[in-house]
Design a protein around this motif. Sequence first.
Motif, PDB file in Angstrom:
ATOM      1  N   ALA A 283       0.832  -1.195   0.000  1.00  0.00           N
ATOM      2  CA  ALA A 283       0.000   0.000   0.000  1.00  0.00           C
ATOM      3  C   ALA A 283       0.879   1.262   0.000  1.00  0.00           C
ATOM      4  N   THR A 284       0.243   2.387  -0.315  1.00  0.00           N
ATOM      5  CA  THR A 284       0.916   3.687  -0.306  1.00  0.00           C
ATOM      6  C   THR A 284       0.437   4.472   0.910  1.00  0.00           C
ATOM      7  N   TRP A 285       1.393   4.972   1.696  1.00  0.00           N
ATOM      8  CA  TRP A 285       1.084   5.601   2.982  1.00  0.00           C
ATOM      9  C   TRP A 285       1.559   7.055   3.024  1.00  0.00           C
ATOM     10  N   LEU A 286       0.949   7.823   3.909  1.00  0.00           N
ATOM     11  CA  LEU A 286       1.409   9.179   4.218  1.00  0.00           C
ATOM     12  C   LEU A 286       1.894   9.176   5.654  1.00  0.00           C
ATOM     13  N   ARG A 287       3.135   9.631   5.848  1.00  0.00           N
ATOM     14  CA  ARG A 287       3.725   9.578   7.191  1.00  0.00           C
ATOM     15  C   ARG A 287       3.232  10.801   7.999  1.00  0.00           C
ATOM     16  N   THR A 288       1.999  10.729   8.442  1.00  0.00           N
ATOM     17  CA  THR A 288       1.408  11.835   9.216  1.00  0.00           C
ATOM     18  C   THR A 288       1.928  11.873  10.654  1.00  0.00           C
ATOM     19  N   THR A 289       2.539  10.764  11.101  1.00  0.00           N
ATOM     20  CA  THR A 289       3.089  10.773  12.466  1.00  0.00           C
ATOM     21  C   THR A 289       4.231  11.771  12.606  1.00  0.00           C
ATOM     22  N   ASP A 290       4.821  12.186  11.466  1.00  0.00           N
ATOM     23  CA  ASP A 290       5.863  13.215  11.524  1.00  0.00           C
ATOM     24  C   ASP A 290       5.317  14.527  12.073  1.00  0.00           C
ATOM     25  N   PHE A 291       3.988  14.677  12.015  1.00  0.00           N
ATOM     26  CA  PHE A 291       3.374  15.928  12.432  1.00  0.00           C
ATOM     27  C   PHE A 291       2.298  15.714  13.499  1.00  0.00           C
ATOM     28  N   GLY A 292       2.539  14.717  14.363  1.00  0.00           N
ATOM     29  CA  GLY A 292       1.708  14.579  15.547  1.00  0.00           C
ATOM     30  C   GLY A 292       0.509  13.668  15.435  1.00  0.00           C
ATOM     31  N   ASP A 293       0.241  13.081  14.268  1.00  0.00           N
ATOM     32  CA  ASP A 293      -0.887  12.148  14.148  1.00  0.00           C
ATOM     33  C   ASP A 293      -0.572  10.882  14.949  1.00  0.00           C
ATOM     34  N   ASP A 294      -1.612  10.182  15.393  1.00  0.00           N
ATOM     35  CA  ASP A 294      -1.378   9.000  16.229  1.00  0.00           C
ATOM     36  C   ASP A 294      -0.925   7.790  15.427  1.00  0.00           C
ATOM     37  N   LYS A 295      -1.125   7.825  14.094  1.00  0.00           N
ATOM     38  CA  LYS A 295      -0.626   6.742  13.241  1.00  0.00           C
ATOM     39  C   LYS A 295      -0.549   7.255  11.808  1.00  0.00           C
ATOM     40  N   ASP A 296       0.251   6.578  11.003  1.00  0.00           N
ATOM     41  CA  ASP A 296       0.346   6.939   9.589  1.00  0.00           C
ATOM     42  C   ASP A 296      -0.931   6.515   8.872  1.00  0.00           C
ATOM     43  N   ARG A 297      -1.204   7.174   7.720  1.00  0.00           N
ATOM     44  CA  ARG A 297      -2.476   6.967   7.036  1.00  0.00           C
ATOM     45  C   ARG A 297      -2.266   6.387   5.638  1.00  0.00           C
ATOM     46  N   VAL A 298      -3.122   5.434   5.282  1.00  0.00           N
ATOM     47  CA  VAL A 298      -3.061   4.827   3.954  1.00  0.00           C
ATOM     48  C   VAL A 298      -3.728   5.768   2.946  1.00  0.00           C
ATOM     49  N   LEU A 299      -3.020   5.970   1.822  1.00  0.00           N
ATOM     50  CA  LEU A 299      -3.588   6.749   0.724  1.00  0.00           C
ATOM     51  C   LEU A 299      -4.168   5.837  -0.354  1.00  0.00           C
ATOM     52  N   ARG A 300      -3.425   4.793  -0.665  1.00  0.00           N
ATOM     53  CA  ARG A 300      -3.895   3.848  -1.671  1.00  0.00           C
ATOM     54  C   ARG A 300      -3.683   2.438  -1.143  1.00  0.00           C
ATOM     55  N   LYS A 301      -4.746   1.658  -1.160  1.00  0.00           N
ATOM     56  CA  LYS A 301      -4.698   0.316  -0.603  1.00  0.00           C
ATOM     57  C   LYS A 301      -3.956  -0.636  -1.538  1.00  0.00           C
ATOM     58  N   SER A 302      -3.636  -1.794  -1.014  1.00  0.00           N
ATOM     59  CA  SER A 302      -2.861  -2.767  -1.783  1.00  0.00           C
ATOM     60  C   SER A 302      -3.600  -3.236  -3.035  1.00  0.00           C
ATOM     61  N   ASP A 303      -4.943  -3.126  -3.055  1.00  0.00           N
ATOM     62  CA  ASP A 303      -5.702  -3.515  -4.249  1.00  0.00           C
ATOM     63  C   ASP A 303      -5.806  -2.388  -5.267  1.00  0.00           C
ATOM     64  N   GLY A 304      -5.160  -1.263  -4.967  1.00  0.00           N
ATOM     65  CA  GLY A 304      -5.159  -0.142  -5.896  1.00  0.00           C
ATOM     66  C   GLY A 304      -6.239   0.886  -5.659  1.00  0.00           C
ATOM     67  N   ASP A 305      -7.190   0.611  -4.784  1.00  0.00           N
ATOM     68  CA  ASP A 305      -8.272   1.557  -4.515  1.00  0.00           C
ATOM     69  C   ASP A 305      -7.776   2.704  -3.625  1.00  0.00           C
ATOM     70  N   TRP A 306      -8.298   3.880  -3.909  1.00  0.00           N
ATOM     71  CA  TRP A 306      -7.982   5.033  -3.070  1.00  0.00           C
ATOM     72  C   TRP A 306      -8.776   4.966  -1.773  1.00  0.00           C
ATOM     73  N   THR A 307      -8.236   5.542  -0.727  1.00  0.00           N
ATOM     74  CA  THR A 307      -8.952   5.644   0.547  1.00  0.00           C
ATOM     75  C   THR A 307      -9.713   6.968   0.606  1.00  0.00           C
ATOM     76  N   TYR A 308     -10.638   7.071   1.569  1.00  0.00           N
ATOM     77  CA  TYR A 308     -11.333   8.340   1.789  1.00  0.00           C
ATOM     78  C   TYR A 308     -10.341   9.438   2.151  1.00  0.00           C
TER      79      TYR A 308
END
Length: 554
Positions: A283-308
Amino acid sequence: MTPANLAATVLSAARAVFETRGLDASALPETATVERPRNPEHGDYASTLALQLGKKAGVAPRELAGALAEELGRQPGIKSVEIAGPGFLNIRLDAAAAGVLARDIVLAGESYGHGETLRGERINLEFVSANPTGPVHIGGVRWAAVGDALSRLLRAAGAEVGTEYYFNDAGSQIDRFAKSLYASAKGEPAPEDGYGGAYIAEIAAAVQAAAPDALQLGEEAALETFRRVGVELMFAEIKQSLTEFGVRFDTYFNEKDLHDRGELDEALGKLREQGHVFEADGATWLRTTDFGDDKDRVLRKSDGDWTYFAADCAYYLDKRKRGFGRVVIMLGADHHGYIGRMKAMAACFGDDPDQNLEILIGQLVNLVRDGEPVRMSKRAGTVVTLEDFVDALGVDASRYALARYSSDSPINLDIAVWTKAGNDNPVYYVQYVAARTANVARNAADVGLTRGEAAAFQPALLVHEKENELLKALGEYPDVVARSAQLREPHHIARYLEEVAGAYHRFYDRCQVVPKGDEPITDLSVARLWLNDATRQVIANGLGLLGVSAPERM
């Protein structure tokens, strides 16, 4: 003289004192503050400027207050200045300076209260944004009232505002909506994870009327028809109900357009450039924990679908590309967890999340009757809709009631209170003053009493304590507007209007405006009519910011 004018006079006096004494002018603030003292015997207004500046200037606060009082005493419109305690300034205005406000308000008309504290800001304000899978429910109704009032407030404070409704027409909830419509059209129960309520049957029937052959198509084609036509019909209904509620958006933005125009790919590319995207577990992730988020967030899932969340990123970037310096999003109480990830997302784009993104969270609202929650909707089953809300209270009472309370506080609105024609009903209490001031003006005209030329107005005649009390209340309006806009809290406007209404009722009871019988029309009658009409203008302006009418008769 308004509080803002007096504050400017106080600051000007401070500059003069600093120059005369050779003090460091850099210690002076950009603005001074004056407030109404709790005890009217202490004066019309009070200032703590001497206390604030004494240490910075190297002068004892009380000594500095003495110099300020002497300088202020020479200014036109100020009757006296007294020093209290360690350096408080208690200021009294002369009657003419206080009374001239009535003329200024009438001449300013609808522009009275408008300011420039937010001039230069371009704000995108998104609110309601309910999914097009059902009518706007009670939570959305609150944001419709508060969001629309806030947009009016921000514009009154000088900001350039674009209001926006985000139309979620992509994703799994739309699939479930289409399946629910399809099942209803076939006479079958809704899917286990589908939508219920009488509105589903209504929309399904409307789809069949628009596309009579829908059920003769194969299932895939039929579902696409029910999806496309059903969403169009549902959103048209949502827009119509909001319009009838007095809420119109500058932009209705379709989530599907983000996908069709490739804006999610563009956002992903921008985030990659900033160095915050990584790949893991396919999957493709955004490292939001660099800026205080409690966990990193998925942008595109392993099946290729975009996340909300990927769509959220693309939508935020789209707003910024359109030139909005500040993006304000109003969300319900169940979205509190979004704040951290959205703030981190803005930072990942290279923005300042404290300057470029603002998220407001609203708490729950309940409609009650006889102390019991009203839960069942005629059309939506288990929730109260905008239609239900307006049917119960009416548009004016609904908008006023929802905007009257701080959005971060849950509220229970009693139908009996908000539909009662009496002073216990806040919107009635305020609107009654609008109607009463209009009635006074009509009665005045009937006996030949008019305001006449502004130059003939004699403000010094307005010396009664209730006239003074009302004038001071009217003078607060520009500051209340500016503060409410800055804090994003329209409820201050409603509470202020109730204070003005009380001050007017006390004025009306003690100060006769229209001569009775054979009594002559005097200059005082004319002056009081100016004050009466100034009150109506402030009430009308304030109610207008809340999207509520100022009736001439009740």
